[in-house]
Design a protein around this motif. Structure first.
Motif, PDB file in Angstrom:
ATOM      1  N   TRP A  47       0.795  -1.230   0.000  1.00  0.00           N
ATOM      2  CA  TRP A  47       0.000   0.000   0.000  1.00  0.00           C
ATOM      3  C   TRP A  47       0.827   1.279   0.000  1.00  0.00           C
ATOM      4  O   TRP A  47       0.315   2.342  -0.315  1.00  0.00           O
ATOM      5  N   LYS A  48       2.128   1.195   0.321  1.00  0.00           N
ATOM      6  CA  LYS A  48       2.973   2.391   0.319  1.00  0.00           C
ATOM      7  C   LYS A  48       3.822   2.512  -0.945  1.00  0.00           C
ATOM      8  O   LYS A  48       4.185   3.600  -1.337  1.00  0.00           O
ATOM      9  N   GLY A  49       4.154   1.386  -1.553  1.00  0.00           N
ATOM     10  CA  GLY A  49       4.967   1.417  -2.762  1.00  0.00           C
ATOM     11  C   GLY A  49       6.390   0.964  -2.518  1.00  0.00           C
ATOM     12  O   GLY A  49       6.666   0.212  -1.583  1.00  0.00           O
ATOM     13  N   GLU A  50       7.318   1.433  -3.358  1.00  0.00           N
ATOM     14  CA  GLU A  50       8.717   1.010  -3.266  1.00  0.00           C
ATOM     15  C   GLU A  50       9.503   1.894  -2.302  1.00  0.00           C
ATOM     16  O   GLU A  50       9.514   3.114  -2.440  1.00  0.00           O
ATOM     17  N   ALA A  51      10.180   1.243  -1.367  1.00  0.00           N
ATOM     18  CA  ALA A  51      11.021   1.945  -0.391  1.00  0.00           C
ATOM     19  C   ALA A  51      12.472   1.905  -0.836  1.00  0.00           C
ATOM     20  O   ALA A  51      12.956   0.884  -1.339  1.00  0.00           O
ATOM     21  N   SER A  52      13.159   3.009  -0.636  1.00  0.00           N
ATOM     22  CA  SER A  52      14.602   3.100  -0.836  1.00  0.00           C
ATOM     23  C   SER A  52      15.253   3.132   0.546  1.00  0.00           C
ATOM     24  O   SER A  52      14.601   3.453   1.538  1.00  0.00           O
ATOM     25  N   TYR A  53      16.549   2.842   0.606  1.00  0.00           N
ATOM     26  CA  TYR A  53      17.230   2.706   1.892  1.00  0.00           C
ATOM     27  C   TYR A  53      18.499   3.538   1.979  1.00  0.00           C
ATOM     28  O   TYR A  53      19.100   3.890   0.963  1.00  0.00           O
ATOM     29  N   TYR A  54      18.880   3.822   3.221  1.00  0.00           N
ATOM     30  CA  TYR A  54      20.165   4.416   3.552  1.00  0.00           C
ATOM     31  C   TYR A  54      20.910   3.463   4.473  1.00  0.00           C
ATOM     32  O   TYR A  54      20.309   2.814   5.329  1.00  0.00           O
ATOM     33  N   THR A  55      22.216   3.427   4.329  1.00  0.00           N
ATOM     34  CA  THR A  55      23.093   2.776   5.294  1.00  0.00           C
ATOM     35  C   THR A  55      23.640   3.880   6.184  1.00  0.00           C
ATOM     36  O   THR A  55      23.972   4.963   5.695  1.00  0.00           O
ATOM     37  N   LEU A  56      23.700   3.615   7.482  1.00  0.00           N
ATOM     38  CA  LEU A  56      24.243   4.604   8.420  1.00  0.00           C
ATOM     39  C   LEU A  56      25.720   4.350   8.638  1.00  0.00           C
ATOM     40  O   LEU A  56      26.161   3.198   8.748  1.00  0.00           O
ATOM     41  N   SER A  57      26.482   5.407   8.722  1.00  0.00           N
ATOM     42  CA  SER A  57      27.902   5.338   9.030  1.00  0.00           C
ATOM     43  C   SER A  57      28.176   6.368  10.123  1.00  0.00           C
ATOM     44  O   SER A  57      28.172   7.577   9.863  1.00  0.00           O
ATOM     45  N   VAL A  58      28.363   5.872  11.350  1.00  0.00           N
ATOM     46  CA  VAL A  58      28.492   6.746  12.514  1.00  0.00           C
ATOM     47  C   VAL A  58      29.667   6.287  13.381  1.00  0.00           C
ATOM     48  O   VAL A  58      29.711   5.137  13.823  1.00  0.00           O
ATOM     49  N   ASN A  59      30.588   7.198  13.621  1.00  0.00           N
ATOM     50  CA  ASN A  59      31.726   6.933  14.503  1.00  0.00           C
ATOM     51  C   ASN A  59      32.449   5.628  14.171  1.00  0.00           C
ATOM     52  O   ASN A  59      32.778   4.828  15.049  1.00  0.00           O
ATOM     53  N   GLY A  60      32.675   5.390  12.888  1.00  0.00           N
ATOM     54  CA  GLY A  60      33.429   4.220  12.458  1.00  0.00           C
ATOM     55  C   GLY A  60      32.633   2.926  12.353  1.00  0.00           C
ATOM     56  O   GLY A  60      33.201   1.892  12.008  1.00  0.00           O
ATOM     57  N   LYS A  61      31.348   2.966  12.648  1.00  0.00           N
ATOM     58  CA  LYS A  61      30.512   1.763  12.532  1.00  0.00           C
ATOM     59  C   LYS A  61      29.486   1.956  11.428  1.00  0.00           C
ATOM     60  O   LYS A  61      29.039   3.075  11.162  1.00  0.00           O
ATOM     61  N   THR A  62      29.098   0.846  10.808  1.00  0.00           N
ATOM     62  CA  THR A  62      28.140   0.856   9.713  1.00  0.00           C
ATOM     63  C   THR A  62      26.913   0.036  10.092  1.00  0.00           C
ATOM     64  O   THR A  62      27.038  -1.040  10.679  1.00  0.00           O
ATOM     65  N   ASN A  63      25.748   0.548   9.751  1.00  0.00           N
ATOM     66  CA  ASN A  63      24.472  -0.137   9.975  1.00  0.00           C
ATOM     67  C   ASN A  63      23.761  -0.178   8.618  1.00  0.00           C
ATOM     68  O   ASN A  63      23.131   0.790   8.201  1.00  0.00           O
ATOM     69  N   THR A  64      23.898  -1.307   7.930  1.00  0.00           N
ATOM     70  CA  THR A  64      23.425  -1.463   6.560  1.00  0.00           C
ATOM     71  C   THR A  64      21.898  -1.403   6.469  1.00  0.00           C
ATOM     72  O   THR A  64      21.200  -2.102   7.214  1.00  0.00           O
ATOM     73  N   ASN A  65      21.408  -0.576   5.574  1.00  0.00           N
ATOM     74  CA  ASN A  65      19.973  -0.450   5.285  1.00  0.00           C
ATOM     75  C   ASN A  65      19.135  -0.186   6.542  1.00  0.00           C
ATOM     76  O   ASN A  65      18.020  -0.684   6.679  1.00  0.00           O
ATOM     77  N   ALA A  66      19.652   0.639   7.438  1.00  0.00           N
ATOM     78  CA  ALA A  66      18.981   0.906   8.717  1.00  0.00           C
ATOM     79  C   ALA A  66      17.924   1.997   8.643  1.00  0.00           C
ATOM     80  O   ALA A  66      17.186   2.214   9.590  1.00  0.00           O
ATOM     81  N   ALA A  67      17.845   2.691   7.512  1.00  0.00           N
ATOM     82  CA  ALA A  67      16.850   3.752   7.340  1.00  0.00           C
ATOM     83  C   ALA A  67      16.178   3.560   5.990  1.00  0.00           C
ATOM     84  O   ALA A  67      16.812   3.140   5.025  1.00  0.00           O
ATOM     85  N   TRP A  68      14.890   3.844   5.936  1.00  0.00           N
ATOM     86  CA  TRP A  68      14.174   3.727   4.661  1.00  0.00           C
ATOM     87  C   TRP A  68      13.242   4.899   4.453  1.00  0.00           C
ATOM     88  O   TRP A  68      12.896   5.602   5.384  1.00  0.00           O
ATOM     89  N   TYR A  69      12.885   5.089   3.199  1.00  0.00           N
ATOM     90  CA  TYR A  69      11.974   6.179   2.838  1.00  0.00           C
ATOM     91  C   TYR A  69      11.282   5.812   1.524  1.00  0.00           C
ATOM     92  O   TYR A  69      11.719   4.918   0.795  1.00  0.00           O
ATOM     93  N   TYR A  70      10.197   6.508   1.252  1.00  0.00           N
ATOM     94  CA  TYR A  70       9.425   6.293   0.031  1.00  0.00           C
ATOM     95  C   TYR A  70       9.534   7.552  -0.831  1.00  0.00           C
ATOM     96  O   TYR A  70       8.870   8.547  -0.561  1.00  0.00           O
ATOM     97  N   PRO A  71      10.386   7.526  -1.871  1.00  0.00           N
ATOM     98  CA  PRO A  71      10.546   8.721  -2.700  1.00  0.00           C
ATOM     99  C   PRO A  71       9.294   9.044  -3.525  1.00  0.00           C
ATOM    100  O   PRO A  71       9.010  10.208  -3.793  1.00  0.00           O
ATOM    101  N   ASN A  72       8.552   8.025  -3.918  1.00  0.00           N
ATOM    102  CA  ASN A  72       7.345   8.189  -4.738  1.00  0.00           C
ATOM    103  C   ASN A  72       6.271   7.217  -4.257  1.00  0.00           C
ATOM    104  O   ASN A  72       5.958   6.248  -4.960  1.00  0.00           O
ATOM    105  N   PRO A  73       5.720   7.441  -3.069  1.00  0.00           N
ATOM    106  CA  PRO A  73       4.756   6.481  -2.535  1.00  0.00           C
ATOM    107  C   PRO A  73       3.437   6.472  -3.298  1.00  0.00           C
ATOM    108  O   PRO A  73       3.125   7.410  -4.040  1.00  0.00           O
ATOM    109  N   LYS A  74       2.691   5.408  -3.067  1.00  0.00           N
ATOM    110  CA  LYS A  74       1.347   5.313  -3.634  1.00  0.00           C
ATOM    111  C   LYS A  74       0.464   6.378  -2.981  1.00  0.00           C
ATOM    112  O   LYS A  74       0.811   6.927  -1.931  1.00  0.00           O
ATOM    113  N   PRO A  75      -0.692   6.679  -3.570  1.00  0.00           N
ATOM    114  CA  PRO A  75      -1.557   7.746  -3.059  1.00  0.00           C
ATOM    115  C   PRO A  75      -1.902   7.654  -1.566  1.00  0.00           C
ATOM    116  O   PRO A  75      -1.922   8.673  -0.878  1.00  0.00           O
ATOM    117  N   ALA A  76      -2.108   6.476  -1.043  1.00  0.00           N
ATOM    118  CA  ALA A  76      -2.480   6.332   0.374  1.00  0.00           C
ATOM    119  C   ALA A  76      -1.369   6.745   1.335  1.00  0.00           C
ATOM    120  O   ALA A  76      -1.623   6.987   2.510  1.00  0.00           O
TER     121      ALA A  76
END
Length: 93
Positions: A47-76
């Motif tokens: 119902w939301k559509g396709e999500a894109s992801y960010y990897t976090l890089s903080v103080n020398g550590k990496t958290n792969t695909n820990a954040a997501w967002y919908y650049p072009n979500p469905k109408p709902a």
């Protein structure tokens, strides 16, 4: 005011936000961009559509695909266009 923290740093904070399915979505201008790296990973919500992801890089550590967002979500889900949510150990308070 909600804020997201990971590896000892505040990575997003805002008085403006949306809550969807128990997740807090932060507006794009509220994140600290220096900690975010675009990921090629995507997922699809029926119902939301396709999500894109960010990897976090903080103080020398990496958290792969820990954040997501919908650049072009469905109408709902238009209210969360571009807003960022977190998981994988990111604490939202």
């Amino acid at each position: 005011m909600p804020r997201a923290e990971w590896n000892g740093e505040v990575i997003a904070e805002s008085d403006i936000y949306e809550t969807v399915e128990g997740n807090v979505y932060f507006p794009p201008e509220s994140i600290k961009r220096e900690y975010f790296v675009e990921s090629p990973h995507t997922t699809t919500c029926s119902w939301k559509g396709e999500a894109s992801y960010y990897t976090l890089s903080v103080n020398g550590k990496t958290n792969t695909n820990a954040a997501w967002y919908y650049p072009n979500p469905k109408p709902a889900a238009q209210n969360i266009t571009g807003y960022i949510a977190f998981w994988r150990g990111v604490k939202v308070k």
